[in-house]
Write a protein that holds these residues in place. Sequence first.
Motif, mmCIF file in Angstrom:
data_model
loop_
_atom_site.group_PDB
_atom_site.id
_atom_site.type_symbol
_atom_site.label_atom_id
_atom_site.label_comp_id
_atom_site.label_asym_id
_atom_site.label_seq_id
_atom_site.Cartn_x
_atom_site.Cartn_y
_atom_site.Cartn_z
ATOM 1 N N GLY A 141 0.803 -1.207 0.000
ATOM 2 C CA GLY A 141 0.000 0.000 0.000
ATOM 3 C C GLY A 141 0.839 1.262 0.000
ATOM 4 O O GLY A 141 1.842 1.371 -0.712
ATOM 5 N N ASP A 142 0.441 2.238 0.819
ATOM 6 C CA ASP A 142 1.154 3.516 0.824
ATOM 7 C C ASP A 142 2.467 3.445 1.586
ATOM 8 O O ASP A 142 3.165 4.458 1.721
ATOM 9 C CB ASP A 142 0.273 4.643 1.352
ATOM 10 C CG ASP A 142 -0.242 4.398 2.763
ATOM 11 O OD1 ASP A 142 0.192 3.416 3.406
ATOM 12 O OD2 ASP A 142 -1.095 5.178 3.215
ATOM 13 N N ARG A 143 2.839 2.262 2.068
ATOM 14 C CA ARG A 143 4.156 2.097 2.690
ATOM 15 C C ARG A 143 5.221 1.658 1.682
ATOM 16 O O ARG A 143 6.392 1.525 2.049
ATOM 17 C CB ARG A 143 4.058 1.105 3.846
ATOM 18 C CG ARG A 143 3.257 1.663 5.020
ATOM 19 C CD ARG A 143 3.191 0.692 6.175
ATOM 20 N NE ARG A 143 2.328 -0.442 5.863
ATOM 21 C CZ ARG A 143 2.230 -1.532 6.634
ATOM 22 N NH1 ARG A 143 2.960 -1.636 7.729
ATOM 23 N NH2 ARG A 143 1.416 -2.502 6.303
ATOM 24 N N LEU A 144 4.822 1.453 0.429
ATOM 25 C CA LEU A 144 5.807 1.176 -0.620
ATOM 26 C C LEU A 144 6.587 2.454 -0.873
ATOM 27 O O LEU A 144 6.049 3.452 -1.351
ATOM 28 C CB LEU A 144 5.113 0.715 -1.902
ATOM 29 C CG LEU A 144 6.034 0.526 -3.118
ATOM 30 C CD1 LEU A 144 7.089 -0.551 -2.850
ATOM 31 C CD2 LEU A 144 5.220 0.180 -4.365
ATOM 32 N N GLY A 145 7.879 2.426 -0.543
ATOM 33 C CA GLY A 145 8.684 3.632 -0.654
ATOM 34 C C GLY A 145 9.777 3.573 -1.697
ATOM 35 O O GLY A 145 10.380 4.604 -2.019
ATOM 36 N N HIS A 146 10.035 2.370 -2.283
ATOM 37 C CA HIS A 146 11.223 2.218 -3.117
ATOM 38 C C HIS A 146 11.019 0.982 -3.978
ATOM 39 O O HIS A 146 10.407 -0.001 -3.530
ATOM 40 C CB HIS A 146 12.438 2.036 -2.202
ATOM 41 C CG HIS A 146 13.748 2.343 -2.823
ATOM 42 N ND1 HIS A 146 14.132 3.608 -3.218
ATOM 43 C CD2 HIS A 146 14.811 1.536 -3.112
ATOM 44 C CE1 HIS A 146 15.364 3.578 -3.698
ATOM 45 N NE2 HIS A 146 15.793 2.319 -3.653
ATOM 46 N N VAL A 147 11.529 1.023 -5.209
ATOM 47 C CA VAL A 147 11.376 -0.100 -6.138
ATOM 48 C C VAL A 147 12.724 -0.475 -6.719
ATOM 49 O O VAL A 147 13.468 0.391 -7.200
ATOM 50 C CB VAL A 147 10.399 0.257 -7.287
ATOM 51 C CG1 VAL A 147 10.356 -0.866 -8.328
ATOM 52 C CG2 VAL A 147 8.999 0.533 -6.753
ATOM 53 N N HIS A 148 13.040 -1.772 -6.670
ATOM 54 C CA HIS A 148 14.151 -2.328 -7.428
ATOM 55 C C HIS A 148 13.556 -3.011 -8.644
ATOM 56 O O HIS A 148 12.883 -4.042 -8.522
ATOM 57 C CB HIS A 148 14.933 -3.341 -6.589
ATOM 58 C CG HIS A 148 15.880 -2.719 -5.623
ATOM 59 N ND1 HIS A 148 16.526 -3.453 -4.644
ATOM 60 C CD2 HIS A 148 16.313 -1.439 -5.481
ATOM 61 C CE1 HIS A 148 17.308 -2.642 -3.951
ATOM 62 N NE2 HIS A 148 17.188 -1.426 -4.435
ATOM 63 N N LEU A 149 13.801 -2.437 -9.805
ATOM 64 C CA LEU A 149 13.201 -2.971 -11.030
ATOM 65 C C LEU A 149 14.176 -3.906 -11.725
ATOM 66 O O LEU A 149 15.303 -3.528 -12.066
ATOM 67 C CB LEU A 149 12.797 -1.842 -11.973
ATOM 68 C CG LEU A 149 11.908 -2.299 -13.120
ATOM 69 C CD1 LEU A 149 10.536 -2.733 -12.606
ATOM 70 C CD2 LEU A 149 11.753 -1.210 -14.169
ATOM 71 N N ALA A 150 13.723 -5.126 -11.893
ATOM 72 C CA ALA A 150 14.450 -6.156 -12.631
ATOM 73 C C ALA A 150 13.403 -7.190 -13.012
ATOM 74 O O ALA A 150 12.232 -7.052 -12.669
ATOM 75 C CB ALA A 150 15.557 -6.777 -11.778
ATOM 76 N N ASP A 151 13.812 -8.202 -13.721
ATOM 77 C CA ASP A 151 12.865 -9.221 -14.146
ATOM 78 C C ASP A 151 13.407 -10.591 -13.743
ATOM 79 O O ASP A 151 14.548 -10.726 -13.290
ATOM 80 C CB ASP A 151 12.669 -9.154 -15.666
ATOM 81 C CG ASP A 151 11.250 -9.463 -16.102
ATOM 82 O OD1 ASP A 151 10.569 -10.248 -15.399
ATOM 83 O OD2 ASP A 151 10.816 -8.946 -17.149
ATOM 84 N N GLY A 152 12.561 -11.597 -13.883
ATOM 85 C CA GLY A 152 12.950 -12.964 -13.562
ATOM 86 C C GLY A 152 11.957 -13.927 -14.161
ATOM 87 O O GLY A 152 10.849 -13.540 -14.549
ATOM 88 N N ARG A 153 12.362 -15.208 -14.202
ATOM 89 C CA ARG A 153 11.499 -16.236 -14.808
ATOM 90 C C ARG A 153 11.072 -17.301 -13.809
ATOM 91 O O ARG A 153 10.619 -18.367 -14.200
ATOM 92 C CB ARG A 153 12.244 -16.884 -15.978
ATOM 93 C CG ARG A 153 12.513 -15.937 -17.139
ATOM 94 C CD ARG A 153 13.232 -16.622 -18.279
ATOM 95 N NE ARG A 153 14.608 -16.941 -17.924
ATOM 96 C CZ ARG A 153 15.681 -16.390 -18.511
ATOM 97 N NH1 ARG A 153 15.530 -15.483 -19.459
ATOM 98 N NH2 ARG A 153 16.893 -16.736 -18.133
ATOM 99 N N GLY A 154 11.252 -17.030 -12.519
ATOM 100 C CA GLY A 154 10.849 -18.012 -11.515
ATOM 101 C C GLY A 154 11.895 -19.048 -11.204
ATOM 102 O O GLY A 154 11.614 -20.058 -10.559
ATOM 103 N N SER A 155 13.131 -18.799 -11.623
ATOM 104 C CA SER A 155 14.237 -19.704 -11.317
ATOM 105 C C SER A 155 14.520 -19.683 -9.826
ATOM 106 O O SER A 155 14.195 -18.726 -9.117
ATOM 107 C CB SER A 155 15.479 -19.262 -12.096
ATOM 108 O OG SER A 155 16.644 -19.862 -11.579
#
Length: 278
Positions: free
Chosen positions: A186-200
């Motif tokens: 919710g509104d406690r999300l303060g920061h994002v690390h953007l990357a991707d993955g395939r479930g490995s």
Amino acid sequence: MAEPRDVRVALSTASVYPESTATAFEIAARLGYDGVEVMVWTDPVSQDIEALRRLSDYHGIPILAVHAPCLLITQRVWSTDPWIKLQRARTVAERLGSSTVVVHPPFRWQRQYARDFVDGIWRMENETDVRFAVENMYPWRYRDREMLAYAPGWDVTQDDYRHFTIDLSHTATARTDALDMIERMGDRLGHVHLADGRGSAKDEHLVPGRGTQPCAELLERLAVTGFGGHVVIEVNTRRAMSGAEREADLAEALTFTRKHLASAAPVPGTPTSPGPRR
């Protein structure tokens, strides 16, 4: 209705590994990133406030966040005492004007630290304007076995923190729903690390768009729900065959991120979880 904001996009210095912290600043400036997140690790420059200040000033790149040295390979960086590590990370952030310190939940074998962690993070946040954004992790897997390596747990939404970091490579490894997780944050999300993955079972940190995570959807949601934090590109470029190939990956990640932050039309904000309860 939430007002869309301009969200700054930063480059994690971890994204150029095994190249240096200094190289990350140079690439971030050349590609047009809005700032960097410094991963404090064994590179002496990453641990040195004045060296970081000089790099920031020289390249005209602000340090938007500091990632505390809480990886397995950084257990002896700054101190073996995890609270001293966080205090030093806070000092770096305060002196360099960074808004956020990213921290992982403790390893289970750090028993005293784990017992005190939730309350301790609250105490530290009450002493500063710097946000301590606790990052979601994942269970460790080997073949058909799963080990819970973090305490109180890898799903940080199960505990009471003021600020969260969501990492989409970690949601892939945990095989959990990233969009559901940001709803819980919710509104406690303060920061994002953007990357991707395939479930490995491995923490892949792919360039956004090369895996199965809802990177585009998450960015579009941030753009229309009043997100006030930063998006940090934290990808693995260790397999790049040259500096040019590494730079091309980081340029692609930046283009992807800005495209999807800009493409969302304003819509009513999604429901958010309650704010801090203390």
